[in-house]
Design a protein around this motif. Structure first.
Motif, mmCIF file in Angstrom:
data_model
loop_
_atom_site.group_PDB
_atom_site.id
_atom_site.type_symbol
_atom_site.label_atom_id
_atom_site.label_comp_id
_atom_site.label_asym_id
_atom_site.label_seq_id
_atom_site.Cartn_x
_atom_site.Cartn_y
_atom_site.Cartn_z
ATOM 1 N N ASP A 1 0.814 -1.221 0.000
ATOM 2 C CA ASP A 1 0.000 0.000 0.000
ATOM 3 C C ASP A 1 0.847 1.270 0.000
ATOM 4 O O ASP A 1 0.553 2.229 -0.715
ATOM 5 N N SER B 1 9.515 1.892 5.490
ATOM 6 C CA SER B 1 9.606 0.645 4.719
ATOM 7 C C SER B 1 10.803 0.683 3.777
ATOM 8 O O SER B 1 10.996 1.660 3.038
ATOM 9 N N VAL B 2 11.584 -0.388 3.806
ATOM 10 C CA VAL B 2 12.768 -0.478 2.948
ATOM 11 C C VAL B 2 12.344 -0.495 1.475
ATOM 12 O O VAL B 2 12.809 0.302 0.661
ATOM 13 N N GLY B 3 11.424 -1.404 1.152
ATOM 14 C CA GLY B 3 11.012 -1.561 -0.251
ATOM 15 C C GLY B 3 10.336 -0.313 -0.789
ATOM 16 O O GLY B 3 10.586 0.089 -1.937
ATOM 17 N N ASP C 1 16.297 -9.377 10.214
ATOM 18 C CA ASP C 1 16.875 -10.486 9.455
ATOM 19 C C ASP C 1 17.891 -11.289 10.280
ATOM 20 O O ASP C 1 18.273 -12.392 9.884
ATOM 21 N N ILE D 1 8.929 -5.977 13.246
ATOM 22 C CA ILE D 1 8.859 -5.629 11.819
ATOM 23 C C ILE D 1 7.853 -6.502 11.082
ATOM 24 O O ILE D 1 7.022 -5.998 10.334
ATOM 25 N N ARG E 1 15.971 -16.849 6.523
ATOM 26 C CA ARG E 1 16.775 -16.681 7.753
ATOM 27 C C ARG E 1 16.433 -17.743 8.792
ATOM 28 O O ARG E 1 17.272 -18.135 9.589
HETATM 29 C C1 EPZ Z 1 13.259 -5.731 3.095
HETATM 30 O O1 EPZ Z 1 11.958 -6.239 2.864
HETATM 31 C C2 EPZ Z 1 14.217 -6.916 2.993
HETATM 32 N N1 EPZ Z 1 14.141 -7.495 1.664
HETATM 33 C C3 EPZ Z 1 13.873 -7.955 4.053
HETATM 34 O O2 EPZ Z 1 14.836 -8.977 4.005
HETATM 35 C C4 EPZ Z 1 13.938 -7.282 5.427
HETATM 36 O O3 EPZ Z 1 13.523 -8.207 6.409
HETATM 37 C C5 EPZ Z 1 13.047 -6.039 5.467
HETATM 38 O O4 EPZ Z 1 13.394 -5.137 4.388
HETATM 39 C C6 EPZ Z 1 13.164 -5.254 6.777
HETATM 40 O O5 EPZ Z 1 14.489 -4.879 6.999
HETATM 41 C C7 EPZ Z 1 14.868 -6.987 0.674
HETATM 42 O O6 EPZ Z 1 15.599 -6.018 0.821
HETATM 43 C C8 EPZ Z 1 14.784 -7.674 -0.641
HETATM 44 P P1 EPZ Z 1 9.658 -3.424 4.504
HETATM 45 P P2 EPZ Z 1 10.745 -5.250 2.591
HETATM 46 O O7 EPZ Z 1 8.917 -2.835 3.363
HETATM 47 O O8 EPZ Z 1 11.229 -4.125 1.770
HETATM 48 C C9 EPZ Z 1 5.135 -3.400 6.200
HETATM 49 C C10 EPZ Z 1 15.640 -11.204 4.016
HETATM 50 O O9 EPZ Z 1 15.589 -12.118 4.881
HETATM 51 N N2 EPZ Z 1 4.734 -2.729 4.954
HETATM 52 O O10 EPZ Z 1 10.601 -2.554 5.257
HETATM 53 O O11 EPZ Z 1 9.634 -6.068 2.092
HETATM 54 C C11 EPZ Z 1 5.532 -4.860 5.951
HETATM 55 O O12 EPZ Z 1 4.389 -5.695 5.904
HETATM 56 C C12 EPZ Z 1 14.437 -10.336 3.710
HETATM 57 O O13 EPZ Z 1 16.654 -10.992 3.344
HETATM 58 C C13 EPZ Z 1 3.422 -2.309 4.795
HETATM 59 O O14 EPZ Z 1 2.570 -2.492 5.673
HETATM 60 O O15 EPZ Z 1 10.424 -4.763 4.066
HETATM 61 C C14 EPZ Z 1 6.420 -5.145 7.128
HETATM 62 O O16 EPZ Z 1 5.656 -5.478 8.241
HETATM 63 C C15 EPZ Z 1 13.187 -10.826 4.300
HETATM 64 N N3 EPZ Z 1 3.056 -1.693 3.618
HETATM 65 C C16 EPZ Z 1 7.116 -3.798 7.368
HETATM 66 O O17 EPZ Z 1 6.309 -2.818 6.718
HETATM 67 C C17 EPZ Z 1 3.960 -1.459 2.626
HETATM 68 O O18 EPZ Z 1 3.569 -0.886 1.591
HETATM 69 C C18 EPZ Z 1 8.546 -3.722 6.858
HETATM 70 O O19 EPZ Z 1 8.576 -4.038 5.486
HETATM 71 C C19 EPZ Z 1 5.286 -1.883 2.798
HETATM 72 C C20 EPZ Z 1 5.655 -2.524 3.968
#
Ligand code: EPZ
Length: 419
Positions: A124, A164-166, A308, A330, A374
């Protein structure tokens, strides 16, 4: 389906060169889509997730090859803007490609990868930000179509409700070739984002503030090719340090990113291991029994303790003296490895966000299944410390993130084979 068969109880000893970082290689490969020219990546890790990213790039009409640890990407002749469902499903972080394709092509069609090992992973925040940058978004039964009506995105002031990282990466990717300036408040500060930004700056992008909570991107007309070395993988580093802490012995981690690993190392030190870090190397020695960590270990966005590394440290603390407590902040569902550790004799109680680990004297071998990347690595950490033989199934999870996992462990004197 392959298994790892691990016989525990051997002390580990030796030195290893840390692999290139998975979580920056993937967004950097996506970022190469924005570049009109050839990008050469050094220290590109040989991982199944990296091969999945290469398949997406080739499907889009880019040229991508990975030979040894060198990746070559040329997106000059990119033609496609759609990622088929089968490629989206191969890797959850395929969502990373959305911002880059949209930035370069003005449109992108993809599907959301379904529910995952770590719980729901909505996008989202990604979509809301792209809409503010001009994207029209249509969801037609699972396939999502994003389109910039003017062909090019425009800058925007954005505030994330969570760092959020992504989402931070996707916004930067979409902003680099946008018209005007984009400001991201409450941006994620993870080192992997900085690595992606360093790569983009080497190609001519104008980005400031990465590593801080406010990132500014000034759109440019075009990017040029570059040669770039991927940063070391801090989570692979945390895994091999946890492994040596659990099994006992000594390890020299070469090519380590000391500053980026500090949030992990400062907690690991509390277990009584001797750790010394200098000149891109981290030395760890564990003599006597590990001690539990007194304060609650809370996973937090960087520079907090990384989610992680939660599972691998938990595996080491399973045999520590005393009780340690984790709090996972997280992801909703990041304790799935605990059932396997319990099967190996660990005393772990999960209560919502918290997991209480009462250290036991020893673990024993068992037949277990990797649940996620992990979590699977954590099972290997426990297996190397346990008495007897452990068989870990579903190791394709581990192959997503660890390069030559069994060779690294064998080089340290651990007993592991793939069958
Ligand atoms: C990145 O994932 C990493 N993946 C993950 O590593 C890592 O665990 C994570 O960041 C946190 O550090 C990559 O870099 C490829 P987030 P990402 O968006 O980007 C919520 C590994 O083991 N959220 O920071 O998907 C989400 O549901 C992997 O190497 C929303 O609600 O993580 C989560 O609870 C696994 N809405 C939290 O935020 C959104 O639009 C953090 O997610 C986006 C995220």
């Amino acid at each position: 389906m392959q298994n790892f068969v691990i016989t525990g109880g051997k002390r580990l000893s030796g030195e290893i060169e840390l692999q290139g970082c998975k979580n920056s290689t993937l967004p950097i490969m996506a970022a190469a889509i924005l570049v009109n020219g050839k990008c050469s990546l050094e220290s590109c890790p040989n991982l199944t997730d990296v091969y999945s990213a290469a398949r997406i790039l080739n499907h889009l009409g880019c040229k991508c090859s990975i030979v040894g640890n060198r990746g070559e990407i040329d997106a000059s002749a990119i033609t496609g803007s759609e990622i088929p469902e089968r490629l989206m499903r191969e890797m959850r972080s395929s969502i990373m490609f959305m911002g880059a394709i949209l930035g370069r092509m003005g449109e992108c069609t993809f599907s959301i990868p379904g529910g995952c090992e770590l719980g729901p992973r909505p996008i989202d925040m990604h979509l809301a930000a792209l809409a503010k940058m001009g994207a029209e978004i249509q969801d037609t039964g699972g396939r999502i179509c994003c389109r910039m009506p003017k062909g090019r995105s425009h800058g925007a002031r954005l505030s994330l409700s969570f760092p959020s990282v992504g989402a931070t990466e996707n916004i930067i990717l979409c902003a680099v070739l946008a018209e005007g300036e984009t400001v991201i408040n409450n941006a994620a500060r993870e080192p992997e984002i900085c690595d992606m930004c360093r790569f983009l700056r080497s190609c001519g992008a104008k980005i400031k503030g990465d590593g801080e909570s406010c990132i500014m991107v000034e759109g440019v007309e075009k990017l040029h090719g570059c040669e770039y070395r991927i940063m070391p993988d801090r989570i692979a580093g945390a895994t091999y340090l946890s492994m040596t802490a659990a099994a006992g012995g000594e390890l020299i981690l070469k090519n380590a990113c000391i500053a980026e690993m500090e949030p992990f190392v400062s907690i690991l030190e509390q277990t009584g291991c001797f750790i010394c870090a200098a000149d891109n190397r981290i030395y760890l020695r564990r003599g006597g029994r590990l001690k539990a960590v007194k304060n609650r270990i809370r996973t937090m966005p960087h520079p907090g303790f990384p989610t992680d590394a939660q599972a691998v440290l938990m595996a080491a603390l399973a045999t520590a003296e005393g009780t340690s407590v984790f709090e996972e902040n997280i992801f909703d569902c990041r304790y799935r490895h605990t059932d396997a550790l319990i099967k190996m004799g660990a005393d772990i109680q999960v209560m919502g966000k918290a997991a209480v680990i009462r250290g036991v004297r020893r673990l024993h071998g068992a037949d277990i299944e990797a649940t996620d990347l992990r979590g699977g690595a954590a099972m290997a950490v426990a297996a190397l410390a346990a008495e007897g033989t452990t068989r870990i199934g579903s190791i394709s999870h581990i192959d997503r993130g660890y390069e030559k996992f069994e060779d690294v462990i064998t080089s340290l004197g651990g007993s592991i084979r793939r069958e």
